[in-house]
Scaffold this motif. Structure first.
Motif, short mmCIF file in Angstrom:
data_model
loop_
_atom_site.label_atom_id
_atom_site.label_comp_id
_atom_site.label_asym_id
_atom_site.label_seq_id
_atom_site.Cartn_x
_atom_site.Cartn_y
_atom_site.Cartn_z
N ALA A 1 72.88 48.18 37.12
CA ALA A 1 72.35 49.01 38.21
C ALA A 1 72.00 48.14 39.41
N GLU A 2 72.40 48.62 40.60
CA GLU A 2 72.00 48.00 41.86
C GLU A 2 70.89 48.85 42.48
N MET A 3 69.72 48.25 42.69
CA MET A 3 68.58 48.99 43.26
C MET A 3 67.91 48.15 44.34
N PRO A 4 68.52 48.08 45.53
CA PRO A 4 67.99 47.22 46.60
C PRO A 4 66.59 47.62 47.05
N GLY A 5 66.20 48.87 46.81
CA GLY A 5 64.86 49.29 47.20
C GLY A 5 63.79 48.79 46.25
N LEU A 6 64.19 48.30 45.08
CA LEU A 6 63.24 47.86 44.06
C LEU A 6 63.24 46.35 43.88
N LYS B 1 71.23 43.32 44.53
CA LYS B 1 72.64 43.30 44.92
C LYS B 1 73.40 42.49 43.87
N LEU B 2 74.42 43.09 43.31
CA LEU B 2 75.15 42.46 42.21
C LEU B 2 75.95 41.26 42.70
N ASP B 3 75.72 40.12 42.07
CA ASP B 3 76.52 38.92 42.26
C ASP B 3 77.46 38.87 41.05
N PRO B 4 78.75 39.16 41.23
CA PRO B 4 79.67 39.25 40.09
C PRO B 4 79.70 38.00 39.21
N GLU B 5 79.66 36.81 39.82
CA GLU B 5 79.72 35.58 39.04
C GLU B 5 78.44 35.41 38.21
N GLU B 6 77.31 35.69 38.85
CA GLU B 6 76.03 35.57 38.14
C GLU B 6 75.94 36.59 37.02
#
Length: 263
Positions: free
Chosen positions: A54-59, A24-29
């Motif tokens: 890329a956001e890949m919550p399954g991975l 999950k993308l953390d914009p600040e990070e």
């Protein structure tokens, strides 16, 4: 690491692209990561021309992220390295800034063994946490090495000391039948490596195969113009250290050593 791998071929880095993958993308990070990449590009004199996120919550777990990237460089025809290495040529080492980007599986295991937490004071670096001391950014050698290559024709090869350490990286630039003899007592071992060796019970041979031990780049200079090559490196601000010479070899062991590391 990418641009250091380019300059060892005598090439000037032109541009870099990155790939950032996370659960999950953390914009600040994410912004901090890209900021660091951009700073490295400025240091190397190349452009950051794009990238992929890329956001890949399954991975990946939510706070995990993975980084990759590549660089493209250019060199004048006929100026590629290595070239013309001969027996007796001098080896100069260029100091590293720390662990650089190799051996961290072993680093994590050693830290776990000590029981220290990442924000604890670093035993070998006053004023820094353990994480800060271990994650000192990799030294980018591009600009000063390009200046040295422009100033002299005496430089025959460059070996970037990354994964595989001295035994695996130096032979990559050597012609068949040649090896090197390293004077380990001449290597200025950084405190971090002494700490890792002691706390992890890591033998000298394994230290040389896993870590740079204080030398991030090895420069092969023509024996007849060793002083000229050393001066060109020094004038570029690289603080070269004489650490050995090219030798003849008929066996599989192409990197031999004398003396000992000051671990």
């Amino acid at each position: 690491m990418c641009v250091n791998d380019l300059v060892v071929q005598g090439a000037e880095p032109l541009f870099f692209l990155d790939y950032y993958a996370t659960g999950k993308l953390d914009p600040e990070e994410g912004a901090e990561v890209v900021k660091g990449i951009a700073a490295g590009c400025v240091d190397a004199g190349c452009a950051l021309i794009g990238g992929e996120t890329a956001e890949m919550p399954g991975l990946y777990s939510k706070k995990d992220y993975d980084l990759a990237g590549f660089a493209v460089g250019a060199a004048e025809r006929g100026s590629l390295l290595p070239r013309g290495i001969e027996k007796g040529d001098a080896l100069f080492g260029l100091p590293s800034s720390g662990v650089h980007s190799n051996g961290f599986s072993l680093v994590r295991r050693i830290v776990e063994r000590t029981g220290l937490v990442w924000d604890a004071p670093a035993p070998f670096a006053p004023g820094k946490t353990l994480a800060e001391a271990l994650l000192v950014p990799t030294k980018i050698y591009v600009r000063p090495l390009l200046a040295a290559l422009k100033a002299t024709d005496s430089i025959r090869a460059l070996a970037h000391i990354t994964g595989g350490g001295f035994p695996e990286n130096i032979p990559r630039v050597l012609p068949k039948g040649l090896g090197v003899s390293l004077d380990l007592s001449a290597i200025p071992v950084l405190p971090v490596f002494g700490w890792l060796a002691r706390e992890g019970g890591v033998a000298e041979k394994e230290m040389l195969r896993t870590f740079n031990c204080g030398i991030g780049m090895v420069v092969v200079v023509s024996a007849s113009h060793a002083a000229e090559g050393e001066k060109a490196l020094a004038d570029a601000g690289l603080a070269p250290i004489r650490i050995g010479e090219v030798t003849e070899t008929q066996g599989e062991e192409r990197v031999t050593t004398r003396g000992a590391l000051a671990l």
